[in-house]
Write a protein that holds these residues in place. Structure first.
Motif, PDB file in Angstrom:
ATOM      1  N   MET A  58     -11.317   6.638  -7.781  1.00 50.64           N
ATOM      2  CA  MET A  58     -11.798   7.237  -6.539  1.00 50.64           C
ATOM      3  C   MET A  58     -11.200   6.535  -5.316  1.00 50.64           C
ATOM      4  O   MET A  58     -10.872   7.176  -4.319  1.00 50.64           O
ATOM      5  CB  MET A  58     -13.327   7.216  -6.494  1.00 50.64           C
ATOM      6  CG  MET A  58     -13.970   8.126  -7.522  1.00 50.64           C
ATOM      7  SD  MET A  58     -15.751   7.967  -7.544  1.00 50.64           S
ATOM      8  CE  MET A  58     -16.188   9.479  -6.718  1.00 50.64           C
ATOM      9  N   GLU A 115     -11.331   8.714  -2.078  1.00 46.71           N
ATOM     10  CA  GLU A 115     -12.650   9.352  -2.151  1.00 46.71           C
ATOM     11  C   GLU A 115     -13.779   8.324  -2.046  1.00 46.71           C
ATOM     12  O   GLU A 115     -14.786   8.413  -2.745  1.00 46.71           O
ATOM     13  CB  GLU A 115     -12.774  10.113  -3.476  1.00 46.71           C
ATOM     14  CG  GLU A 115     -11.756  11.210  -3.651  1.00 46.71           C
ATOM     15  CD  GLU A 115     -11.817  11.838  -5.041  1.00 46.71           C
ATOM     16  OE1 GLU A 115     -12.593  11.362  -5.902  1.00 46.71           O
ATOM     17  OE2 GLU A 115     -11.081  12.813  -5.260  1.00 46.71           O
ATOM     18  N   ASN A 154     -17.457   9.366  -1.897  1.00 46.81           N
ATOM     19  CA  ASN A 154     -18.094   9.933  -3.089  1.00 46.81           C
ATOM     20  C   ASN A 154     -18.540   8.877  -4.096  1.00 46.81           C
ATOM     21  O   ASN A 154     -19.160   9.217  -5.101  1.00 46.81           O
ATOM     22  CB  ASN A 154     -17.147  10.916  -3.775  1.00 46.81           C
ATOM     23  CG  ASN A 154     -16.841  12.115  -2.901  1.00 46.81           C
ATOM     24  OD1 ASN A 154     -17.635  12.487  -2.045  1.00 46.81           O
ATOM     25  ND2 ASN A 154     -15.686  12.706  -3.118  1.00 46.81           N
TER      26      ASN A 154
END
Length: 180
Positions: A71, A76, A79
């Motif tokens: 991630m 990301e 998230n």
């Protein structure tokens, strides 16, 4: 001479086998040894089950680290927090032996030696097969529960973020357990 021969025959008959008392003593000794052996066997089976449970938790920890790294590489970061709520078994190449799926019931009826994910609490739960040396948890059960915990540093005032950067990640027991 006849007297000597009959005495030898009596001795050979008496020494050729076990008396009933000797046979009972031998059977009792063998029974005690077998009982001790069975007890030790169950002890080592339970120790192996604990090791297998800890191995599975270690695999989930590694999968969490790989998931977070992926991630971060993809940008990301926002998230990452969602990882604390999803089923960590989904991160593994294949589920552990005895995995029964996701449940929303408080204590579902799953067979001993099984894993399940408590979707209400976002916890991975193990139901031991042999739990003679597992102390009851503070909730009264003998089901070790694990959850994903992510720690973030405090956000800097001028960053405009709610949270700072990821400081640590763990798969930890929900309640301390003592097994052996």
């Amino acid at each position: 001479m006849a007297k000597l021969a009959s005495g030898l025959r009596e001795r050979s008959r008496a020494s050729s086998g076990l008396t009933l008392v000797e046979l009972i003593i031998v059977i009792c000794i063998i029974g005690l040894c077998a009982a001790f052996l069975v007890d030790r066997l169950r002890f080592y089976q339970e120790a192996a089950e604990k090791a297998a449970m800890e191995y599975t938790v270690g695999a989930v920890k590694s999968a969490l680290q790989l998931r977070v790294a992926a991630m971060l590489v993809r940008g990301e970061e926002k998230n990452i927090e969602s990882l604390a709520r999803v089923n960590p078994i989904d991160w593994l190449m294949e589920p552990p032996r005895g995995y029964r799926g996701e449940y929303r019931a408080l204590q579902p009826a799953v067979p001993p030696g099984s894993w399940y994910f408590d979707a209400n609490r976002s916890e991975l739960v193990y139901v031991p097969n042999l739990d003679g040396h597992l102390e009851r948890l503070s909730d009264g059960s003998k089901r070790p529960r694990f959850r994903v915990r992510l720690d973030f540093e405090p956000a800097k005032p001028d960053s405009g973020r709610k949270r700072g950067v990821l400081a640590g990640m763990w798969v930890e027991p929900v309640m301390r357990y003592t097994w052996f």
